[in-house]
Design an enzyme around this catalytic site. Structure first.
Site, PDB file in Angstrom:
ATOM      1  N   GLU A  43     -13.484  11.419  -4.554  1.00  0.00           N
ATOM      2  CA  GLU A  43     -14.502  10.362  -4.643  1.00  0.00           C
ATOM      3  C   GLU A  43     -15.726  10.682  -3.788  1.00  0.00           C
ATOM      4  O   GLU A  43     -15.617  11.175  -2.663  1.00  0.00           O
ATOM      5  CB  GLU A  43     -13.887   9.022  -4.170  1.00  0.00           C
ATOM      6  N   ASP A  60      -1.929   2.043  -6.288  1.00  0.00           N
ATOM      7  CA  ASP A  60      -2.600   2.435  -5.047  1.00  0.00           C
ATOM      8  C   ASP A  60      -1.851   1.839  -3.861  1.00  0.00           C
ATOM      9  O   ASP A  60      -1.606   0.625  -3.834  1.00  0.00           O
ATOM     10  CB  ASP A  60      -4.006   1.810  -5.082  1.00  0.00           C
ATOM     11  N   ASP A 106      -6.675  -0.445  -5.181  1.00  0.00           N
ATOM     12  CA  ASP A 106      -6.833  -1.525  -4.196  1.00  0.00           C
ATOM     13  C   ASP A 106      -8.269  -2.054  -4.207  1.00  0.00           C
ATOM     14  O   ASP A 106      -8.594  -3.009  -3.502  1.00  0.00           O
ATOM     15  CB  ASP A 106      -6.366  -1.098  -2.795  1.00  0.00           C
ATOM     16  N   GLU A 166      -4.580   7.714   0.133  1.00  0.00           N
ATOM     17  CA  GLU A 166      -5.807   8.354   0.604  1.00  0.00           C
ATOM     18  C   GLU A 166      -5.477   9.276   1.773  1.00  0.00           C
ATOM     19  O   GLU A 166      -4.662   8.929   2.627  1.00  0.00           O
ATOM     20  CB  GLU A 166      -6.825   7.287   1.053  1.00  0.00           C
TER      21      GLU A 166
END
Ligand code: KIV
Length: 261
Positions: free
Chosen positions: A179, A81, A42, A112
Site C-alpha cells: 500500500e 484483516d 479493518d 500488517e
C-alpha cells in the site's frame, strides 16, 4: 469458482488479480464469483463505523463482519484483516487467528508488518493459518507515524521494503498487499518475490489491485486518496434516490396502486 492458494500463486506473471473489500453479505453477494478475493478490511472502522482511523476495530467486530461476508460470498476466497493489537506476539496471534478460523469460514487472515513480523507469519503458517502480508503504508501505524506516509521514496526505504517482502514470503505468506508505495519501488518489490503483490496506491507494475468498495463506488465522502478511482458516484445516486422518495411520499406518489395490499 473459489480460488485456491495454488491458483492465486499461479496467477503471478500470468494474469492480474483483483481484490475488493466488503463488510456485509449484501455487497459481498454482488462481488461474489467476480473478483479473485474479498478482503474484510479493518477499514470498515472508518467507512462503516465512522471512526477517524482503523485502530479501534475489535476482533469481535472483524469476526461479525467476516461471517456476514462469508454468508454472502460463497464462491470467493475471503480474507479477514486482523485488527490492531491482536498479533503482537506469536501466542496472541495464534489464539486470535484460531478464533477467526473457528468462528468464520475465512480462507486466510491478513496482518500488517514486514521483517519484524516475519516470526509471527511463520508461527501462523506453520500452524495451518493462511497468511496475507501487508507492507508499505500500514494504516495501523497511522498514529505512531503521525498520518499516512507514502513509502519507497528513496533507495534505502525501497531496499527495506524488498527485504520486508522477502522475509514474509520466506515465512510463508502466500500473497502480499503493498500500500501507498512509489510505482518504481513497487515494481522492484514485485520482481523480488514469487508470491503475488496486490497493490493499492502502488502503481501498475504489481500483480493485482485492491480497492475499498465504498471508495470505488463513490460512497465514502470524507476524503478521496489520490489512488482511488471512483467507478460510480454512489453518494449522489443514493442522495438523489432519497430525495425522490421523500418527494413521492410528500406528494402521495408512493405507494401507488400496484404497491398496496
Ligand atoms: O483495511 C483495508 O481495507 C485494507 C486495504 C486498504 C488493503 O487493508
Amino acid at each position: 469458482m473459489k480460488q485456491s492458494i495454488g491458483s492465486i500463486l499461479k496467477a503471478k506473471n500470468n494474469r492480474k488479480l483483483t481484490m475488493i473489500t466488503a463488510y456485509d453479505a449484501l455487497f459481498a453477494k454482488l462481488f461474489d464469483d467476480k473478483v479473485d478475493f474479498i478482503l474484510v478490511g479493518d477499514s470498515l472502522n472508518m467507512s462503516f463505523a465512522g471512526k477517524e482511523d482503523t485502530l479501534s476495530a475489535t476482533l469481535d467486530q472483524m469476526i461479525y463482519h467476516t461471517n456476514a461476508v462469508c454468508n454472502g460470498a460463497k464462491n470467493t476466497f475471503v480474507i479477514c484483516d486482523m485488527p490492531f493489537g491482536t498479533y503482537t506476539n506469536e501466542t496472541d496471534a495464534m489464539k486470535n487467528c484460531v478464533r477467526v478460523f473457528q468462528e468464520t469460514n475465512a480462507n486466510a487472515i491478513k496482518i500488517e508488518g514486514g521483517s519484524s513480523k516475519a516470526h509471527i507469519v511463520k508461527h501462523l503458517t506453520q500452524n495451518s493459518i493462511a497468511v496475507v502480508g501487508h507492507i508499505g503504508l500500514m494504516p495501523q501505524n497511522f498514529r505512531s507515524e503521525g498520518g499516512y506516509k507514502v513509502k519507497g521514496k528513496d533507495e534505502a526505504n525501497t531496499a527495506q521494503l524488498i527485504q520486508d517482502a522477502k522475509d514474509i514470503e520466506k515465512a510463508g505468506a502466500f500473497c502480499i498487499v503493498l500500500e501507498g508505495v512509489k510505482e518504481e519501488a513497487a515494481a522492484q518489490i514485485t520482481k523480488a518475490v514469487n508470491v503475488p503483490i496486490i497493490g493499492i496506491g502502488a502503481g501498475i507494475y504489481v500483480d493485482g489491485q485492491v480497492l475499498v468498495w465504498s471508495d470505488m463506488l463513490g460512497l465514502f465522502e470524507e476524503f478521496k486518496p489520490k489512488f482511488v478511482r471512483q467507478y460510480i458516484n454512489g453518494a449522489s445516486i443514493v442522495k438523489n434516490a432519497i430525495d425522490t422518495y421523500i418527494n413521492d411520499v410528500e406528494n402521495l406518489n408512493f405507494p401507488a396502486d400496484a404497491e398496496k395490499y
